[in-house]
Design a protein around this motif. Structure first.
Motif, mmCIF file in Angstrom:
data_model
loop_
_atom_site.group_PDB
_atom_site.id
_atom_site.type_symbol
_atom_site.label_atom_id
_atom_site.label_comp_id
_atom_site.label_asym_id
_atom_site.label_seq_id
_atom_site.Cartn_x
_atom_site.Cartn_y
_atom_site.Cartn_z
ATOM 1 N N MET A 90 4.518 0.950 -2.924
ATOM 2 C CA MET A 90 3.405 0.648 -3.831
ATOM 3 C C MET A 90 2.932 1.910 -4.554
ATOM 4 N N LEU A 91 2.779 3.028 -3.827
ATOM 5 C CA LEU A 91 2.322 4.289 -4.395
ATOM 6 C C LEU A 91 3.370 5.355 -4.123
ATOM 7 N N ASN A 92 3.039 6.608 -4.436
ATOM 8 C CA ASN A 92 3.955 7.715 -4.185
ATOM 9 C C ASN A 92 4.074 7.939 -2.686
ATOM 10 N N GLN A 93 5.299 7.849 -2.148
ATOM 11 C CA GLN A 93 5.522 7.931 -0.714
ATOM 12 C C GLN A 93 6.048 9.298 -0.290
ATOM 13 N N ASP A 94 5.973 10.300 -1.164
ATOM 14 C CA ASP A 94 6.396 11.646 -0.813
ATOM 15 C C ASP A 94 5.240 12.353 -0.116
ATOM 16 N N PRO A 95 5.356 12.687 1.184
ATOM 17 C CA PRO A 95 4.217 13.295 1.895
ATOM 18 C C PRO A 95 3.821 14.649 1.325
ATOM 19 N N ASN A 96 4.735 15.355 0.639
ATOM 20 C CA ASN A 96 4.434 16.679 0.103
ATOM 21 C C ASN A 96 3.809 16.617 -1.289
ATOM 22 N N ALA A 97 3.722 15.435 -1.886
ATOM 23 C CA ALA A 97 3.175 15.309 -3.227
ATOM 24 C C ALA A 97 1.646 15.318 -3.182
ATOM 25 N N ILE A 98 1.043 15.793 -4.263
ATOM 26 C CA ILE A 98 -0.421 15.836 -4.331
ATOM 27 C C ILE A 98 -1.003 14.429 -4.391
ATOM 28 N N ASP A 99 -0.308 13.545 -5.095
ATOM 29 C CA ASP A 99 -0.787 12.164 -5.227
ATOM 30 C C ASP A 99 -0.158 11.261 -4.182
ATOM 31 N N PHE A 100 0.048 11.762 -2.964
ATOM 32 C CA PHE A 100 0.636 10.966 -1.880
ATOM 33 C C PHE A 100 -0.296 9.811 -1.540
ATOM 34 N N GLN A 101 0.209 8.585 -1.773
ATOM 35 C CA GLN A 101 -0.537 7.366 -1.498
ATOM 36 C C GLN A 101 -1.906 7.359 -2.199
ATOM 37 N N ARG A 102 -1.959 7.936 -3.394
ATOM 38 C CA ARG A 102 -3.189 7.935 -4.187
ATOM 39 C C ARG A 102 -2.930 7.224 -5.511
ATOM 40 N N PRO A 103 -3.843 6.399 -5.963
ATOM 41 C CA PRO A 103 -3.633 5.726 -7.252
ATOM 42 C C PRO A 103 -3.831 6.703 -8.408
ATOM 43 N N THR A 104 -2.904 6.711 -9.317
ATOM 44 C CA THR A 104 -2.995 7.557 -10.514
ATOM 45 C C THR A 104 -3.266 6.750 -11.771
ATOM 46 N N LEU A 105 -2.817 5.516 -11.807
ATOM 47 C CA LEU A 105 -3.030 4.657 -12.969
ATOM 48 C C LEU A 105 -3.437 3.283 -12.473
#
Length: 329
Positions: A1-16
């Motif tokens: 559903m969202l970004n599933q990369d644990p190292n990303a800043i928007d990990f499991q965060r809605p951006t749009l």
């Protein structure tokens, strides 16, 4: 559903965030976990780092439930079929005999209560025998619903719409299990309500709306918008109704216990505080007493500002008798 990369800043965060083609700020959204995961592990077939999925477990039972609905529709359409066992006219039936057979079928079709039809002893009229489908369909449908309830998980009685009389009689207290399940859902949903309650307040109680309130109610004309808004926000309270209905006698007993606690609190605090805090304590007691609808039907309303400035009259001192004058010579 969202970004599933644990190292990303928007990990499991809605951006749009969009709804009906309109964009919304991410602060107007809330990430909601797909129930409590058994283990944290990424699977491409599930919803990211969520472990098990409530949407995948009952997938096959849901498919079977659709088949049960199709079977219910078929049985309901076949239940009204009437089988007429009529004696054939012979090996060769002319047109007149065929018309006669059709007339006899129409007589059976149009027969109603209080009507009489005539058939020969060799003929018979009955309905379709669906006794084998009754038990099998009922048991299969109940098992399907129980499998869906286990996968969700939720009490099976909520899906089966069964009565709770048997459960109470045997002491299993199935109704309390349903209430605990609903209370758990309420606790999970409470953060959503806390978020959107404030958003709805800002969207509903606008300065334009407050102007209409000031025009309709004169007592709000001298109150600034910010003060009125936060007074309304602080006074807003949404309480889930209790699912367990208590008898009237127990509710009265609970309110009597609260009444004794309120009176004891006032007796301890009022003699030790100043008039302003005394008025605050009395207002707190009145607010709590007004909630006891079973003991008091009418609310108690006092002028708390006048009560804060009220000075009780001092008791008058009794005049002392003058002592007799005495002198020694």
């Amino acid at each position: 559903m969202l970004n599933q990369d644990p190292n990303a800043i928007d990990f499991q965060r809605p951006t749009l965030v969009t709804a009906a083609g309109q964009k919304y700020h991410p602060s107007r959204s809330l990430v909601y976990f797909n129930e409590s995961p058994i283990y944290i592990q990424y699977t491409s077939s599930a919803f990211g780092y969520t472990g098990r999925s409530v949407y995948q477990r009952p997938l096959y039972p849901l498919k079977s439930f659709i088949q049960s609905m199709i079977a219910d529709d078929m049985i309901s359409r076949k239940a009204g079929v009437i089988v007429a066992k009529m004696k054939q006219a012979g090996s060769i039936a002319d047109r007149a005999m065929a018309v006669l057979q059709g007339i006899k079928r129409n007589v059976v079709k149009e027969a109603e209560t209080n009507n009489v039809i005539n058939i020969t002893p060799e003929e018979a009229i009955e309905t379709l025998n669906m006794q084998n489908t009754d038990t099998a369909q009922t048991v299969a449908r109940k098992n399907i619903l129980e499998n869906i309830a286990v996968a969700t998980p939720m009490p099976a009685k909520m899906l089966n719409s069964e009565s709770y009389a048997e459960g109470f009689g045997e002491g299993s207290e199935d109704a309390k299990d349903v209430i605990r399940f609903i209370d758990g859902l309420r606790q999970d949903m409470q953060p959503l309500y806390d978020l959107f309650d404030r958003i709805v307040m800002y969207r509903a109680w606008t300065p334009e709306f407050y102007e209409t309130i000031q025009n309709e109610f004169p007592e709000w004309k001298d109150v600034p918008y910010e003060k009125a808004f936060y007074d309304w926000v602080n006074a807003f309270e949404a309480v889930w109704p209790s699912l367990m209905v208590e008898p009237e006698s127990e509710l009265v007993g609970v309110e009597e216990a609260k009444h004794k606690v309120i009176v004891a609190t006032m007796e301890v605090l009022i003699p030790q505080v100043d008039p302003e805090n005394k008025a605050t304590i009395i207002q707190w007691a009145c607010d709590n007493l007004n909630e006891n609808k079973h003991l008091f039907r009418h609310p108690l309303n006092l002028d708390y500002e006048a009560l804060a400035n009220y000075q009780p009259p001092q008791p008058m001192e009794e005049p002392h008798e003058p002592k007799p004058f005495s002198s020694s010579v």
